[in-house]
Design a protein around this motif. Structure first.
Motif, PDB file in Angstrom:
ATOM      1  N   PRO A   1     -61.900 -35.845  40.455  1.00  0.00           N
ATOM      2  CA  PRO A   1     -63.061 -35.233  41.124  1.00  0.00           C
ATOM      3  C   PRO A   1     -64.235 -36.195  41.279  1.00  0.00           C
ATOM      4  O   PRO A   1     -64.958 -36.142  42.285  1.00  0.00           O
ATOM      5  N   TYR A   2     -64.420 -37.069  40.297  1.00  0.00           N
ATOM      6  CA  TYR A   2     -65.544 -38.015  40.384  1.00  0.00           C
ATOM      7  C   TYR A   2     -65.341 -38.981  41.546  1.00  0.00           C
ATOM      8  O   TYR A   2     -66.273 -39.260  42.307  1.00  0.00           O
ATOM      9  N   VAL A   3     -64.124 -39.477  41.710  1.00  0.00           N
ATOM     10  CA  VAL A   3     -63.838 -40.397  42.814  1.00  0.00           C
ATOM     11  C   VAL A   3     -63.990 -39.676  44.142  1.00  0.00           C
ATOM     12  O   VAL A   3     -64.513 -40.231  45.118  1.00  0.00           O
ATOM     13  N   ARG A   4     -63.559 -38.403  44.197  1.00  0.00           N
ATOM     14  CA  ARG A   4     -63.714 -37.640  45.439  1.00  0.00           C
ATOM     15  C   ARG A   4     -65.192 -37.486  45.803  1.00  0.00           C
ATOM     16  O   ARG A   4     -65.579 -37.600  46.967  1.00  0.00           O
ATOM     17  N   GLN A   5     -66.024 -37.226  44.788  1.00  0.00           N
ATOM     18  CA  GLN A   5     -67.459 -37.087  45.020  1.00  0.00           C
ATOM     19  C   GLN A   5     -68.047 -38.418  45.506  1.00  0.00           C
ATOM     20  O   GLN A   5     -68.869 -38.442  46.420  1.00  0.00           O
ATOM     21  N   MET A   6     -67.612 -39.528  44.895  1.00  0.00           N
ATOM     22  CA  MET A   6     -68.084 -40.848  45.334  1.00  0.00           C
ATOM     23  C   MET A   6     -67.668 -41.121  46.781  1.00  0.00           C
ATOM     24  O   MET A   6     -68.410 -41.725  47.551  1.00  0.00           O
ATOM     25  N   TYR A   7     -66.483 -40.659  47.139  1.00  0.00           N
ATOM     26  CA  TYR A   7     -66.002 -40.875  48.506  1.00  0.00           C
ATOM     27  C   TYR A   7     -66.853 -40.107  49.517  1.00  0.00           C
ATOM     28  O   TYR A   7     -67.161 -40.623  50.603  1.00  0.00           O
ATOM     29  N   LEU A   8     -67.265 -38.895  49.152  1.00  0.00           N
ATOM     30  CA  LEU A   8     -68.124 -38.121  50.057  1.00  0.00           C
ATOM     31  C   LEU A   8     -69.456 -38.831  50.274  1.00  0.00           C
ATOM     32  O   LEU A   8     -69.969 -38.887  51.399  1.00  0.00           O
ATOM     33  N   GLN A   9     -70.020 -39.383  49.200  1.00  0.00           N
ATOM     34  CA  GLN A   9     -71.256 -40.162  49.343  1.00  0.00           C
ATOM     35  C   GLN A   9     -71.030 -41.382  50.228  1.00  0.00           C
ATOM     36  O   GLN A   9     -71.866 -41.735  51.059  1.00  0.00           O
ATOM     37  N   TYR A  10     -69.890 -42.033  50.045  1.00  0.00           N
ATOM     38  CA  TYR A  10     -69.522 -43.212  50.854  1.00  0.00           C
ATOM     39  C   TYR A  10     -69.455 -42.846  52.323  1.00  0.00           C
ATOM     40  O   TYR A  10     -69.951 -43.574  53.184  1.00  0.00           O
ATOM     41  N   GLN A  11     -68.862 -41.675  52.645  1.00  0.00           N
ATOM     42  CA  GLN A  11     -68.778 -41.247  54.040  1.00  0.00           C
ATOM     43  C   GLN A  11     -70.161 -40.948  54.612  1.00  0.00           C
ATOM     44  O   GLN A  11     -70.453 -41.285  55.775  1.00  0.00           O
ATOM     45  N   GLN A  12     -71.010 -40.323  53.795  1.00  0.00           N
ATOM     46  CA  GLN A  12     -72.357 -39.997  54.256  1.00  0.00           C
ATOM     47  C   GLN A  12     -73.174 -41.249  54.556  1.00  0.00           C
ATOM     48  O   GLN A  12     -74.081 -41.233  55.403  1.00  0.00           O
ATOM     49  N   GLN A  13     -72.810 -42.357  53.898  1.00  0.00           N
ATOM     50  CA  GLN A  13     -73.506 -43.627  54.127  1.00  0.00           C
ATOM     51  C   GLN A  13     -72.869 -44.423  55.272  1.00  0.00           C
ATOM     52  O   GLN A  13     -73.248 -45.557  55.516  1.00  0.00           O
ATOM     53  N   GLY A  14     -71.915 -43.822  55.949  1.00  0.00           N
ATOM     54  CA  GLY A  14     -71.304 -44.483  57.104  1.00  0.00           C
ATOM     55  C   GLY A  14     -70.023 -45.223  56.814  1.00  0.00           C
ATOM     56  O   GLY A  14     -69.532 -45.983  57.672  1.00  0.00           O
ATOM     57  N   GLY A  15     -69.439 -45.025  55.628  1.00  0.00           N
ATOM     58  CA  GLY A  15     -68.198 -45.708  55.290  1.00  0.00           C
ATOM     59  C   GLY A  15     -67.042 -45.270  56.178  1.00  0.00           C
ATOM     60  O   GLY A  15     -66.961 -44.097  56.575  1.00  0.00           O
ATOM     61  N   ARG A  16     -66.139 -46.166  56.497  1.00  0.00           N
ATOM     62  CA  ARG A  16     -65.074 -45.869  57.465  1.00  0.00           C
ATOM     63  C   ARG A  16     -63.674 -45.883  56.865  1.00  0.00           C
ATOM     64  O   ARG A  16     -62.710 -45.589  57.580  1.00  0.00           O
ATOM     65  N   LEU A  17     -63.536 -46.229  55.603  1.00  0.00           N
ATOM     66  CA  LEU A  17     -62.203 -46.208  55.007  1.00  0.00           C
ATOM     67  C   LEU A  17     -61.712 -44.777  54.868  1.00  0.00           C
ATOM     68  O   LEU A  17     -62.501 -43.860  54.594  1.00  0.00           O
ATOM     69  N   ASP A  18     -60.384 -44.587  55.061  1.00  0.00           N
ATOM     70  CA  ASP A  18     -59.838 -43.269  54.767  1.00  0.00           C
ATOM     71  C   ASP A  18     -59.748 -43.107  53.247  1.00  0.00           C
ATOM     72  O   ASP A  18     -59.951 -44.066  52.490  1.00  0.00           O
TER      73      ASP A  18
END
Length: 203
Positions: A56-73
């Motif tokens: 869950p922690y990694v999933r939460q970090m990924y959501l923040q990454y997407q909100q910052q414009g990250g493009r990795l799947d």
């Protein structure tokens, strides 16, 4: 993973000792071993990525990454997360250093291969030229009935007849030296002062 690698090696050794070793296709066995090892490493990587995807922690970090414009799947992000130790500065530095070392090793291997290929080409050409030169020289000797013989003492060379009779002595007017061939076809040279030295046919 170590147990699986050891078991694979044990299977290879058993196969080699159980039957006709020379009848075995060692290239196929090596390819199978490499394929199995690569599969095991890929499975380990997949397990790490899946574990991060379920975290869950990694999933939460990924959501923040997407909100910052990250493009990795998400799977790629989970792989990078593991590779960089959670995107820590130390882990990122280690990942970059590891990639650089892999690149440098690959480049060194490529350079070594290119150097080996170039040297092999030079050696092949040198050998081919030497053989062709030897054939040409031998053809010339057959036509002229002359060949080159070299003194082992000073490296001087002489054109001597290839059809001399054993025991025949003759003099080279240019050098003043005497030459004779023994019953074994060996040429000898004398300076006329009582000593003789063998001459070597130049290949």
């Amino acid at each position: 993973m170590l147990k699986e690698i050891v078991s694979t090696l044990a299977a290879v050794c058993t196969a080699m000792t159980a039957g006709d070793t020379f009848g075995q296709d060692l290239n196929a066995m090596n390819a199978a071993f490499n394929a199995r090892l690569n599969g095991q490493m890929q499975a380990t990587t997949n397990n790490i990525v899946q574990s991060n995807m379920n975290n869950p922690y990694v999933r939460q970090m990924y959501l923040q990454y997407q909100q910052q414009g990250g493009r990795l799947d998400f799977p790629s992000y989970c792989f990078r997360y593991a590779e960089t130790g959670g995107f820590t500065p130390e882990g990122t530095a280690r990942a970059i250093q590891s990639q650089q070392m892999i690149h440098q090793r690959d480049q060194a291997n490529m350079n070594a291969y290119l150097q080996y290929s170039a040297q092999l080409q030079r050696d092949t050409n040198d050998y081919r030229n030497a053989v062709q030169d030897k054939w040409a020289r031998q053809r010339g000797e057959n036509l002229s009935a002359q060949a080159t013989y070299v003194s082992g003492s000073d490296g001087s060379s002489y054109q001597l007849p290839t059809n001399a009779t054993p025991g025949q002595i003759f003099q080279d007017r240019a050098s003043g030296n005497y030459f004779g061939m023994d019953i074994h076809g060996q040429y000898w040279m004398s300076n006329g002062q009582g000593w003789w030295q063998p001459l070597t046919y130049r290949q």
